[in-house]
Motif scaffolding. Structure first.
Motif, PDB file in Angstrom:
ATOM      1  N   ASP A 177      -2.856   4.382   3.457  1.00  0.00           N
ATOM      2  CA  ASP A 177      -3.237   2.923   3.490  1.00  0.00           C
ATOM      3  C   ASP A 177      -2.195   2.121   4.067  1.00  0.00           C
ATOM      4  OD1 ASP A 177      -5.621   3.143   2.933  1.00  0.00           O
ATOM      5  OD2 ASP A 177      -5.405   3.294   0.621  1.00  0.00           O
TER       6      ASP A 177
ATOM      7  N   TYR B 213       0.975  -1.177   0.067  1.00  0.00           N
ATOM      8  CA  TYR B 213       0.033   0.136   0.064  1.00  0.00           C
ATOM      9  C   TYR B 213       0.772   1.051   0.133  1.00  0.00           C
ATOM     10  CZ  TYR B 213      -3.590  -2.976   1.533  1.00  0.00           C
ATOM     11  OH  TYR B 213      -4.828  -4.143   1.703  1.00  0.00           O
TER      12      TYR B 213
ATOM     13  N   THR C 279      -1.592  -6.874   3.809  1.00  0.00           N
ATOM     14  CA  THR C 279      -1.332  -7.316   2.359  1.00  0.00           C
ATOM     15  C   THR C 279      -1.310  -8.901   2.080  1.00  0.00           C
ATOM     16  OG1 THR C 279       0.974  -7.687   3.193  1.00  0.00           O
ATOM     17  CG2 THR C 279       0.386  -5.338   2.449  1.00  0.00           C
TER      18      THR C 279
END
Length: 510
Positions: free
Chosen positions: A202, A198, A207
């Motif tokens: 963010d 990100y 992830t």
């Protein structure tokens, strides 16, 4: 990124439930407490709902507090807390099945699961960007898997709730195998929809690599070495992660969400404390560990490292250079992890002697603010908690390969972690599968000291399941003399929940 709580979005309290009241009063809508049917309408609602999931893992009784004490029951830690019930908890002595550490954790873990279930149930119905929708659902699945990973590790047979629930919901108590299967299913569903990285605000979200690493951890706990190794290999070969040059950067407020961070719990040092780290029903934006784990005067010193761990940082596993007279090397991770009289640093601006501490004592240093303040710690540290680090991934892959007989392939991964702190590399030809297995246990102890991973390690290594393992642990931690095989590995399910639902059965021995 600091994924802060959304104060108005306490999804656990949005259902309007009442009986025996005036119908005309019940027909009125409280504008400050929207129902779930009123809330889940827009893309913005979906984003806020996922923020509430992340807020759940910041809670006082999840990674902010209880997790730290639960995992401190491993052989690397002990407690001399004047709070006798707390000290006894870490010694496997628990007479109250509603003791706050485990009961608060139970409640807050399930509160977070409730929030994830709302996202997973309602976001698919929202008309919004499809890529973002899938990503948000994937994030919620990751958080739910994370919660059940811990609940199964701590309590064993737990109610498995994977749909939106109401007050009257009663879920069947699942076996550990069923809970583990749900963790695997959630992560497998999440991985395809999560990005590798990100950017901007963010950063810090779940992830693809975080979900792969957590799934690999689940496989490792099941001793599914080949499955774990395949996933860990994907994380390594993604070229997304690398060890940061300075080991210390993993435990301070600077350089957060760095290249070594696979997943970390986001915190900010806002002055929101109300007693010990917020009221227990809400999420905290700050990390309260420093106020419990640091040295006297500056914290409560409720948990301390064992002396064997301090001594383990004298590295003598290999020769350093041909003809060298150096016999030992002090592992520099020692002075980042532990405060002791043999540490040359200053703590909160003073030496160990100036602080007046007993030379026979040692204290945790990781995650303290001792380099940036000279006043006592409080409940509102802004240091992020690094839950999954790339160093952990490398060592787990080395373990998985070694368990499959690939000892020579495992050694270079261990060496990456050793050489980051200036230790000489291991020589593959010097190790058998068993000797490397023992060496890596020592390497994990030094690299991950005080990070809570040791508890999962001794479970995976089977040390809690037989007397041989317990005797081994007792050589490092006398508190394992209180450990009862078949009982003490699991916490008691809070009696208050059994009283609500008699179908929930207590764990053996409690």
């Amino acid at each position: 990124m600091k994924l802060n709580k959304i104060p108005a979005l306490l999804l656990a309290g949005t259902l309007l439930l009442a009986t025996g009241c005036d119908k005309e009063l019940l027909d009125k809508t409280n504008p400050n407490a929207p129902s779930t049917a009123q809330f889940w309408k827009s893309q913005d609602d979906a984003i806020k709902g996922v923020y509430a999931c992340y807020s759940g893992i910041q809670q006082y009784a999840v990674y902010g507090h209880s997790w730290q004490f639960i995992t401190a029951r491993s052989d690397e830690s002990y407690s001399q807390s004047p709070f006798v019930e707390l000290a006894n908890f870490t010694r496997f002595i628990q007479t109250d099945n509603n003791f706050f550490i485990s009961s608060f954790a139970w409640n807050d873990y399930y509160r977070t699961i409730y929030r994830t279930n709302q996202v997973i149930t309602h976001v698919p119905e929202i008309d919004m960007d499809p890529v973002l929708k899938n990503r948000l659902i994937g994030e919620a699945l990751f958080v739910r898997a994370l919660m059940y990973f811990d609940l199964e590790s701590f309590f064993g047979n737990v109610p498995l709730i994977i749909t939106e629930s109401v007050v009257s919901t009663r879920a069947p108590q699942a076996t550990p195998a069923q809970v583990q299967a749900q963790v695997i299913a959630d992560l497998q569903a999440a991985i395809p929809s999560l990005p590798l990285t990100y950017s901007g605000a963010d950063r810090g979200r779940a992830t693809k690599g975080a979900a792969q690493a957590l799934l690999a951890k689940m496989y490792m706990q099941q001793r599914r070495w080949a499955d774990a190794s395949a996933l860990l290999g994907q994380v390594i070969s993604s070229n997304t992660y690398s060890l940061v040059p300075n080991y210390l950067d993993n435990f301070t407020e600077t350089n957060e969400n760095n290249s070594e961070s696979v997943f970390e719990v986001q915190y900010v040092g806002l002055p929101l404390d109300v007693g010990q780290g917020q009221d227990n029903a809400s999420a905290s934006e700050a990390y309260d560990r420093p106020n419990f784990f640091g040295p006297p005067i500056y914290s409560f010193s409720d948990v301390q490292p064992r002396r064997w761990l301090l001594d383990a940082y004298t590295d003598s596993t290999v020769a350093f250079a041909p003809g060298s007279t150096t016999k030992h090397r002090i592992d520099p991770r020692r002075d980042i992890s532990i405060i002791s009289n043999i540490n040359p640093d200053r703590f909160y601006g003073k030496t160990f002697a100036e602080l007046g501490y007993n030379n026979s004592q040692q204290y945790w240093r990781k995650y303290l603010n001792d380099r940036t303040r000279t006043t006592p710690e409080n409940f509102t540290s802004g240091i992020n908690f690094r839950l999954i680090r790339y160093a952990d991934v490398l060592l787990l892959q080395a373990e998985a390969l070694n368990e499959q007989g690939q000892t020579a392939a495992a050694v270079p991964l261990v060496n990456q972690v050793r050489q980051r702190v200036g230790l000489a590399p291991l020589v593959a030809g010097n190790f058998t599968q068993n000797s490397l297995r023992l060496q890596m246990r020592n390497e994990r102890a030094r690299e991950l000291a005080g990070e809570g991973q040791r508890w999962y390690d001794i479970i995976r290594w089977g040390l809690l399941d037989n007397q041989t393992g317990i005797d081994d642990l007792k050589t490092r931690d006398v508190d394992f003399g209180n450990f009862v095989i078949g009982k003490s590995k699991l916490l008691p399910i809070p009696q208050s929940d059994i009283d609500i639902d008699p179908n929930v059965k207590q764990n053996p021995g409690y």
